[in-house]
Each structure stands twice: as structure tokens, then as C-alpha cells.
Write a protein that holds these residues in place. Structure first.
Motif, PDB file in Angstrom:
ATOM      1  N   ARG A  43       0.859  -1.187   0.000  1.00 38.83           N
ATOM      2  CA  ARG A  43       0.000   0.000   0.000  1.00 38.83           C
ATOM      3  C   ARG A  43       0.891   1.231   0.000  1.00 38.83           C
ATOM      4  NH1 ARG A  43      -1.688   3.133   4.463  1.00 38.83           N
ATOM      5  NH2 ARG A  43      -0.773   1.628   5.901  1.00 38.83           N
ATOM      6  N   ILE A  44       0.480   2.225  -0.772  1.00 40.15           N
ATOM      7  CA  ILE A  44       1.142   3.535  -0.740  1.00 40.15           C
ATOM      8  C   ILE A  44       0.175   4.488  -0.055  1.00 40.15           C
ATOM      9  CG2 ILE A  44       2.205   5.405  -2.049  1.00 40.15           C
ATOM     10  CD1 ILE A  44       2.643   3.394  -4.354  1.00 40.15           C
ATOM     11  N   ALA A  45       0.588   5.005   1.106  1.00 40.67           N
ATOM     12  CA  ALA A  45      -0.249   5.920   1.881  1.00 40.67           C
ATOM     13  C   ALA A  45      -0.322   7.272   1.181  1.00 40.67           C
ATOM     14  CB  ALA A  45       0.304   6.078   3.292  1.00 40.67           C
ATOM     15  N   ARG A  49       4.323   7.271   1.954  1.00 43.84           N
ATOM     16  CA  ARG A  49       5.023   6.145   2.581  1.00 43.84           C
ATOM     17  C   ARG A  49       4.502   4.827   2.003  1.00 43.84           C
ATOM     18  NH1 ARG A  49       4.103   6.161   8.494  1.00 43.84           N
ATOM     19  NH2 ARG A  49       2.091   6.993   7.852  1.00 43.84           N
ATOM     20  N   TRP A  50       5.412   3.873   1.860  1.00 42.15           N
ATOM     21  CA  TRP A  50       5.105   2.555   1.318  1.00 42.15           C
ATOM     22  C   TRP A  50       5.034   1.539   2.450  1.00 42.15           C
ATOM     23  CZ3 TRP A  50       5.798   0.642  -4.030  1.00 42.15           C
ATOM     24  CH2 TRP A  50       5.825   1.677  -4.965  1.00 42.15           C
ATOM     25  N   PRO A  60      14.915   3.595   1.201  1.00 41.77           N
ATOM     26  CA  PRO A  60      14.613   4.367  -0.018  1.00 41.77           C
ATOM     27  C   PRO A  60      14.937   3.625  -1.307  1.00 41.77           C
ATOM     28  CG  PRO A  60      15.694   5.751   1.609  1.00 41.77           C
ATOM     29  CD  PRO A  60      15.767   4.339   2.128  1.00 41.77           C
ATOM     30  N   ALA A  61      15.985   2.809  -1.303  1.00 38.75           N
ATOM     31  CA  ALA A  61      16.348   2.075  -2.516  1.00 38.75           C
ATOM     32  C   ALA A  61      15.263   1.066  -2.892  1.00 38.75           C
ATOM     33  CB  ALA A  61      17.687   1.362  -2.324  1.00 38.75           C
ATOM     34  N   MET A  62      14.637   0.446  -1.889  1.00 39.97           N
ATOM     35  CA  MET A  62      13.549  -0.501  -2.158  1.00 39.97           C
ATOM     36  C   MET A  62      12.337   0.226  -2.740  1.00 39.97           C
ATOM     37  SD  MET A  62      14.387  -3.640  -1.399  1.00 39.97           S
ATOM     38  CE  MET A  62      12.856  -4.471  -1.124  1.00 39.97           C
ATOM     39  N   VAL A  63      11.991   1.351  -2.129  1.00 46.21           N
ATOM     40  CA  VAL A  63      10.859   2.140  -2.617  1.00 46.21           C
ATOM     41  C   VAL A  63      11.126   2.578  -4.051  1.00 46.21           C
ATOM     42  CG1 VAL A  63       9.589   4.305  -2.338  1.00 46.21           C
ATOM     43  CG2 VAL A  63      10.095   2.874  -0.341  1.00 46.21           C
ATOM     44  N   ASP A  93      -3.915   7.773  -2.578  1.00 50.32           N
ATOM     45  CA  ASP A  93      -4.156   9.012  -3.335  1.00 50.32           C
ATOM     46  C   ASP A  93      -3.371   8.982  -4.635  1.00 50.32           C
ATOM     47  OD1 ASP A  93      -4.745  11.558  -4.250  1.00 50.32           O
ATOM     48  OD2 ASP A  93      -3.779  12.605  -2.620  1.00 50.32           O
ATOM     49  N   ALA A  94      -2.072   9.210  -4.555  1.00 50.60           N
ATOM     50  CA  ALA A  94      -1.211   9.195  -5.736  1.00 50.60           C
ATOM     51  C   ALA A  94       0.005   8.329  -5.422  1.00 50.60           C
ATOM     52  CB  ALA A  94      -0.771  10.611  -6.095  1.00 50.60           C
ATOM     53  N   ALA A  95       0.600   7.765  -6.451  1.00 49.09           N
ATOM     54  CA  ALA A  95       1.749   6.883  -6.263  1.00 49.09           C
ATOM     55  C   ALA A  95       2.996   7.645  -5.818  1.00 49.09           C
ATOM     56  CB  ALA A  95       2.039   6.115  -7.548  1.00 49.09           C
ATOM     57  N   PHE A  96       3.065   8.921  -6.144  1.00 56.95           N
ATOM     58  CA  PHE A  96       4.238   9.737  -5.835  1.00 56.95           C
ATOM     59  C   PHE A  96       3.813  11.039  -5.175  1.00 56.95           C
ATOM     60  CE2 PHE A  96       5.082   7.267  -9.689  1.00 56.95           C
ATOM     61  CZ  PHE A  96       6.287   6.642  -9.387  1.00 56.95           C
TER      62      PHE A  96
END
Length: 186
Positions: A43-45, A49-50, A60-63, A93-96
Motif C-alpha cells: 500500500r502507498i499511503a 510512505r510505502w 529508499p532504494a527498495m521504494v 491518493d497518488a503513487a508519488f
């Protein structure tokens, strides 16, 4: 090979940004059609945040790696796509999240929470959603995904838009790469 984030957005010229965008080797997810589908349990909040199985992914590298595999279909369903499987991912909401913006010549350059750089324009439009009282601004990223502008980036963009001459009665708008984008939802 360790990850080197790009320099601060303010220090980059448009040509340097274009070079960094072109040099980024992204997987060809738009060319993959895996038969196996499922759910990623990810899930991306809304704050960017992932999570996986409700545990936050803090590397961060995984995200960044997972983000490079994202697509969004016309129904708004986000997917993590690999050559062998396509896994649904919940996106609140949005992926980024767009965390910075810079105007360079006739272009608006956004930096995302994944350190991706996006140059707004016809291929990456800015869209105003919500209502005039509580608007939300988004910029298209890739493969149907988008980034929501965080509060400070939203304020920066409005400031950029208001520095130009605004015809009487016209809503604030931003221009980038020859395209004009209203900052007020229709």
C-alpha cells in the motif's frame, strides 16, 4: 553500485535535468504482459510512505525500485509489473509526492519523493482536482501514475503562476513546455 541522488533541484539546469531523465534506465513495464496476476499486499499511503503487510518499507532504494515497476490502468488500479507477474497495489491518493518545483525557462521541473525528475508539459500534464475550496494538484509521471504536489510545492507553483500577468477574471494557471494548466479545479 551505490545510489547517487541527483543534486538539489535548484542547482540543475533544464539541460541537466533532461540528461538525468534520459539517463535513467527504467524497466520496460509497458512492454510486459504477464499472465499471472495477484495482490502485492502493498500500500502507498496518501503521504507517500510505502507499506508491505502493514509494515513500513523504510529503505529508499527498495521504494525507488518498486516505484520503477508501477503502472496505473484507466480504472485507477495501480500495478507492480514484472516480466512474470502483475500484482495489484493499493494507492490511497497518488503513487508519488512532488516535493519540489523549479521554473527553468519555459519549463516547470518537479522532484518527486523517489528522486525522480519530471518536466511538466503535454506528456506530463498538471491536473487540478478536488474543488475550488480544497484543490489538489497532480503532475503525470509515467504509465498512468501521477504525483500529488505537497503543500510547499503547491505554494511554490502558485507563486510561480502568479508572477506572470493574469488577465482579469482568469483563474491562476501555470505554463510549461508550451502547455497551459489551470491551478483551479473545473
Amino acid at each position: 553500485m551505490p545510489y547517487e541522488p541527483p543534486p538539489e533541484l535548484a542547482a540543475l539546469s533544464l539541460d541537466e535535468v533532461a540528461g538525468l531523465v534520459a539517463a535513467r534506465k527504467l524497466p520496460p513495464v509497458d512492454q510486459w504482459s504477464p499472465a499471472k496476476t495477484g495482490h502485492s499486499e502493498m500500500r502507498i499511503a496518501a503521504d507517500g510512505r510505502w507499506f508491505h503487510q502493514e509494515g513500513e518499507i523504510r529503505r529508499p532504494a527498495m521504494v525507488r525500485a518498486f516505484a520503477s515497476l508501477l503502472t496505473c490502468d484507466p480504472d485507477g488500479q495501480h500495478w507492480l509489473v514484472t516480466p512474470t507477474q502483475k500484482l495489484a497495489i493499493a494507492v490511497e491518493d497518488a503513487a508519488f509526492i512532488a516535493i519540489d518545483v523549479k521554473q527553468e525557462g519555459d519549463a516547470l521541473i518537479f522532484r518527486l519523493n523517489t528522486d525522480d525528475l519530471v518536466i511538466a508539459g503535454p506528456d506530463h500534464p498538471i491536473v487540478a482536482a478536488g474543488d475550488p475550496e480544497t484543490p489538489a494538484l497532480y503532475v503525470a509521471v509515467r504509465h498512468g501514475t501521477r504525483a500529488r504536489l505537497n503543500r510547499s510545492t503547491y505554494a511554490q507553483l502558485v507563486e510561480i503562476a502568479l508572477t506572470g500577468m493574469l488577465p482579469e477574471g482568469e483563474a491562476p494557471a501555470a505554463t510549461s513546455k508550451g502547455a497551459r494548466f489551470s491551478l483551479v479545479p473545473a
